[in-house]
Structures are given as structure tokens and as C-alpha cells.
Design a protein around this motif. Sequence first.
Motif, PDB file in Angstrom:
ATOM      1  N   GLU A 242       0.728  -1.184  -0.040  1.00 35.11           N
ATOM      2  CA  GLU A 242      -0.071   0.012  -0.016  1.00 35.11           C
ATOM      3  C   GLU A 242       0.849   1.346   0.163  1.00 35.11           C
ATOM      4  O   GLU A 242       0.570   2.325  -0.759  1.00 35.11           O
ATOM      5  CB  GLU A 242      -0.886   0.028   1.064  1.00 35.11           C
ATOM      6  CG  GLU A 242      -2.114  -1.028   0.936  1.00 35.11           C
ATOM      7  CD  GLU A 242      -2.685  -1.071   2.428  1.00 35.11           C
ATOM      8  OE1 GLU A 242      -2.393  -0.790   3.470  1.00 35.11           O
ATOM      9  OE2 GLU A 242      -4.127  -1.445   2.207  1.00 35.11           O
ATOM     10  N   ALA A 243       2.048   1.240   0.611  1.00 33.82           N
ATOM     11  CA  ALA A 243       2.772   2.195   0.820  1.00 33.82           C
ATOM     12  C   ALA A 243       3.539   2.533  -0.402  1.00 33.82           C
ATOM     13  O   ALA A 243       3.971   3.663  -0.707  1.00 33.82           O
ATOM     14  CB  ALA A 243       4.040   2.025   1.694  1.00 33.82           C
ATOM     15  N   GLU A 244       3.592   1.646  -1.321  1.00 35.57           N
ATOM     16  CA  GLU A 244       4.626   1.784  -2.599  1.00 35.57           C
ATOM     17  C   GLU A 244       3.694   1.976  -3.703  1.00 35.57           C
ATOM     18  O   GLU A 244       4.168   2.346  -4.859  1.00 35.57           O
ATOM     19  CB  GLU A 244       5.560   0.397  -2.609  1.00 35.57           C
ATOM     20  CG  GLU A 244       6.593   0.155  -1.656  1.00 35.57           C
ATOM     21  CD  GLU A 244       7.543   1.233  -1.607  1.00 35.57           C
ATOM     22  OE1 GLU A 244       7.666   1.969  -2.799  1.00 35.57           O
ATOM     23  OE2 GLU A 244       8.403   1.841  -0.623  1.00 35.57           O
ATOM     24  N   ILE A 245       2.641   1.253  -3.813  1.00 33.23           N
ATOM     25  CA  ILE A 245       1.816   1.023  -5.210  1.00 33.23           C
ATOM     26  C   ILE A 245       1.249   2.428  -5.429  1.00 33.23           C
ATOM     27  O   ILE A 245       1.386   2.618  -6.994  1.00 33.23           O
ATOM     28  CB  ILE A 245       0.937   0.047  -5.092  1.00 33.23           C
ATOM     29  CG1 ILE A 245       0.358  -0.445  -6.438  1.00 33.23           C
ATOM     30  CG2 ILE A 245      -0.617   0.424  -4.003  1.00 33.23           C
ATOM     31  CD1 ILE A 245      -0.516  -1.674  -6.239  1.00 33.23           C
ATOM     32  N   GLY A 246       0.724   3.270  -4.731  1.00 36.60           N
ATOM     33  CA  GLY A 246       0.349   4.518  -5.148  1.00 36.60           C
ATOM     34  C   GLY A 246      -0.770   4.544  -6.202  1.00 36.60           C
ATOM     35  O   GLY A 246      -1.530   3.860  -6.353  1.00 36.60           O
ATOM     36  N   GLU A 247      -0.377   5.383  -7.279  1.00 35.40           N
ATOM     37  CA  GLU A 247      -1.206   5.493  -8.132  1.00 35.40           C
ATOM     38  C   GLU A 247      -0.800   4.681  -9.721  1.00 35.40           C
ATOM     39  O   GLU A 247      -1.117   4.790 -10.582  1.00 35.40           O
ATOM     40  CB  GLU A 247      -1.094   6.966  -8.818  1.00 35.40           C
ATOM     41  CG  GLU A 247      -1.598   7.970  -7.835  1.00 35.40           C
ATOM     42  CD  GLU A 247      -3.095   7.993  -7.717  1.00 35.40           C
ATOM     43  OE1 GLU A 247      -3.780   8.074  -8.731  1.00 35.40           O
ATOM     44  OE2 GLU A 247      -3.604   7.672  -6.384  1.00 35.40           O
ATOM     45  N   LEU A 248      -0.107   3.422  -9.152  1.00 36.24           N
ATOM     46  CA  LEU A 248       0.429   2.791 -10.311  1.00 36.24           C
ATOM     47  C   LEU A 248      -0.698   2.127 -11.288  1.00 36.24           C
ATOM     48  O   LEU A 248      -0.577   2.497 -12.449  1.00 36.24           O
ATOM     49  CB  LEU A 248       1.142   1.192  -9.662  1.00 36.24           C
ATOM     50  CG  LEU A 248       1.193   0.299 -10.444  1.00 36.24           C
ATOM     51  CD1 LEU A 248       2.276   0.446 -11.546  1.00 36.24           C
ATOM     52  CD2 LEU A 248       1.710  -1.111  -9.984  1.00 36.24           C
ATOM     53  N   PHE A 249      -1.712   1.739 -10.991  1.00 32.81           N
ATOM     54  CA  PHE A 249      -2.649   0.990 -11.714  1.00 32.81           C
ATOM     55  C   PHE A 249      -3.733   2.323 -12.501  1.00 32.81           C
ATOM     56  O   PHE A 249      -4.142   2.121 -13.463  1.00 32.81           O
ATOM     57  CB  PHE A 249      -3.575   0.209 -11.099  1.00 32.81           C
ATOM     58  CG  PHE A 249      -3.014  -1.074 -10.958  1.00 32.81           C
ATOM     59  CD1 PHE A 249      -2.560  -2.052 -12.122  1.00 32.81           C
ATOM     60  CD2 PHE A 249      -2.541  -1.616  -9.651  1.00 32.81           C
ATOM     61  CE1 PHE A 249      -1.991  -3.039 -11.777  1.00 32.81           C
ATOM     62  CE2 PHE A 249      -1.934  -2.556  -9.510  1.00 32.81           C
ATOM     63  CZ  PHE A 249      -1.688  -3.376 -10.374  1.00 32.81           C
ATOM     64  N   HIS A 250      -3.592   3.317 -11.696  1.00 35.81           N
ATOM     65  CA  HIS A 250      -4.373   4.612 -12.447  1.00 35.81           C
ATOM     66  C   HIS A 250      -3.599   5.029 -13.368  1.00 35.81           C
ATOM     67  O   HIS A 250      -3.843   5.487 -14.788  1.00 35.81           O
ATOM     68  CB  HIS A 250      -4.550   5.620 -11.406  1.00 35.81           C
ATOM     69  CG  HIS A 250      -5.259   5.457 -10.085  1.00 35.81           C
ATOM     70  ND1 HIS A 250      -6.667   5.786 -10.143  1.00 35.81           N
ATOM     71  CD2 HIS A 250      -5.040   4.770  -8.940  1.00 35.81           C
ATOM     72  CE1 HIS A 250      -7.248   5.226  -9.016  1.00 35.81           C
ATOM     73  NE2 HIS A 250      -6.136   4.696  -8.355  1.00 35.81           N
ATOM     74  N   GLY A 251      -2.084   5.169 -13.294  1.00 37.87           N
ATOM     75  CA  GLY A 251      -1.471   5.449 -14.307  1.00 37.87           C
ATOM     76  C   GLY A 251      -1.469   4.535 -15.475  1.00 37.87           C
ATOM     77  O   GLY A 251      -1.012   4.956 -16.804  1.00 37.87           O
ATOM     78  N   LEU A 252      -1.585   3.376 -15.094  1.00 37.06           N
ATOM     79  CA  LEU A 252      -1.376   2.240 -16.258  1.00 37.06           C
ATOM     80  C   LEU A 252      -2.576   2.471 -17.148  1.00 37.06           C
ATOM     81  O   LEU A 252      -2.527   2.420 -18.439  1.00 37.06           O
ATOM     82  CB  LEU A 252      -1.434   1.055 -15.737  1.00 37.06           C
ATOM     83  CG  LEU A 252      -1.619  -0.415 -16.607  1.00 37.06           C
ATOM     84  CD1 LEU A 252      -0.927  -1.544 -15.713  1.00 37.06           C
ATOM     85  CD2 LEU A 252      -2.864  -0.683 -17.056  1.00 37.06           C
ATOM     86  N   PHE A 253      -3.932   2.688 -16.703  1.00 37.82           N
ATOM     87  CA  PHE A 253      -5.181   2.912 -17.402  1.00 37.82           C
ATOM     88  C   PHE A 253      -4.728   4.234 -18.120  1.00 37.82           C
ATOM     89  O   PHE A 253      -5.401   4.260 -19.272  1.00 37.82           O
ATOM     90  CB  PHE A 253      -6.343   2.877 -16.788  1.00 37.82           C
ATOM     91  CG  PHE A 253      -6.704   1.454 -16.235  1.00 37.82           C
ATOM     92  CD1 PHE A 253      -6.910   0.409 -17.269  1.00 37.82           C
ATOM     93  CD2 PHE A 253      -6.390   0.869 -15.032  1.00 37.82           C
ATOM     94  CE1 PHE A 253      -7.158  -1.085 -16.967  1.00 37.82           C
ATOM     95  CE2 PHE A 253      -6.574  -0.340 -14.573  1.00 37.82           C
ATOM     96  CZ  PHE A 253      -7.147  -1.483 -15.652  1.00 37.82           C
TER      97      PHE A 253
END
Length: 273
Positions: A242-253
Amino acid sequence: MKAGIVGTGNMGGILLEAFIESGALSPSDLNVINRTKEKAEHFRKKHAGLTVYDDLASLIKDSDVVFICVKPLDIYELLEHSQSYFTKEKCIVSITSPVSVQQVESLAGCSCMRVIPSITNRALSGVSLFSFGSRCTKEWQDAIWKLMGSISTPVTIGEDITRVSSDIVSCGPAFFTYLTRKFIEGATSETEIDERTATILASEMLIGLGELLKKEIYSLEALQEKVCVKGGITGEGISAMEAEIGELFHGLFRATHKKFDEDLRETRHQFGL
């Protein structure tokens, strides 16, 4: 039913192999053509009875349904040069997301649909995404739904969710393979486990996870709750994620939709709609 496959690259080859392995089509039911003929010949050597064509017109004439498995920007020229051969009784299945069924219909007078497959279909599993053209007959809708149902779970989608659905179904295996490889990399760099052992353990874990979901033993949320005991090791791992993932999947899409919008502009310029 005679099925033609135009393009025996990654997805065309996967469909061909899956149709044969599932028993939905025999090699003698399949007609194929590829820009590099050697690639098509590879399948003929492997599957006796399969027919390889030198010219597209002959393949279309000898096929009831034609799966178009070429790059998005190659579809317009293919249809423009071949539209007279797609007579009313035939069916076109396009597998690429940036070209809409309406665009395909604008250059073909036969039944048209878009079916977006997934690499998971090679294992006779996963989803295939359906969009039907306005002139697509019920007979062809049922026939291709049944055909794809032999290698996947067919799902009908609207044009407005084509890209995100394809991201999940078709691109998802690549995304989660990347994450799994990073998972293994973290394990091997931070502990004494070797890559081969970590890969076996991770792969078997994913297979087991898939079985749990397939059999509906747990939902995604319930599964996480079952494993993640409060104050336990799994919880600590989730907190780190949770601390690292941040906006990862938002940015992916956002990234996939940006590229999709670029592709749409190019195909709309070609088709004029």
C-alpha cells in the motif's frame, strides 16, 4: 464451417491452435494466409489438412467466416481491396480494439463483428470480448459465440468500455506476468531463495489462486481477508504494498487509453468515421 485466418502472428496463431485443440474446428476447416508465408507454412506442417493461401481473394472465397488478425492500421487497406469478395452470406471477425465494427461494416456488405481474444484462450480459458455490427445476422452471432465459447467465456461489451475491457482481458496477462516477475525478483534479491524455486512456487500459487476464483470458493475480497490475519506477516506485506503502489494502476489505465486515443485518431482518419 470453413474459417479463414488472415495473419498467423501471436493472436492469429493462438486462435488457430485453440480451435484445433478444443475440437471446435479441424485443420481441414481452417484456411490461413500470412504476409510472411513461412509462418503460415509452420502451421500446415504441424496440422495436416490445414490450407495455406497465397492470395487473400481465394481465401475469402473459400471461407465462410474470416478472422482478421492484422495490425489496426493494416485493416483499412485489406478491406478496401477485398470488399467485393465479402459477399452477403459471409462473416468478418476483426480482433483489434481500435477499429470499430461500424468501421468494418462501412467497407463490407456481410455480417461483421469484433471479437477481442486473450492469450489465455490458448489454454481454452479466459474471456473473449464481443461487439456485433448492426447488420450481423443472429445465425452468425450464435455461430461465432459458440465457436469462441469452446475456447473462452464470451462476454458482450459496449464501445465505451472497449479499451478498459481489453486492458483487463487481453493486456492483463502481460501486466500481471510483469508484476509476478518483480515479485520473484524481490524474493531472490532479499532472501536466499533461488530464481528457479521462486518461479515454481509463484507459478503454482497463481494456478491455485485461479482455481479458487474459478470454483467461486472465495471472492477477491474474501480471499485476501482469509490470508491476511490481523497483526500477522501477510498484513505487514500488504502495508508495504500500500505504501509503494500509489497511483500505479491509475497511471497504467491512463497510459493505455492515451495510446488507444492515438490509434483511434489514425483509424478514424483512414475510414473517414
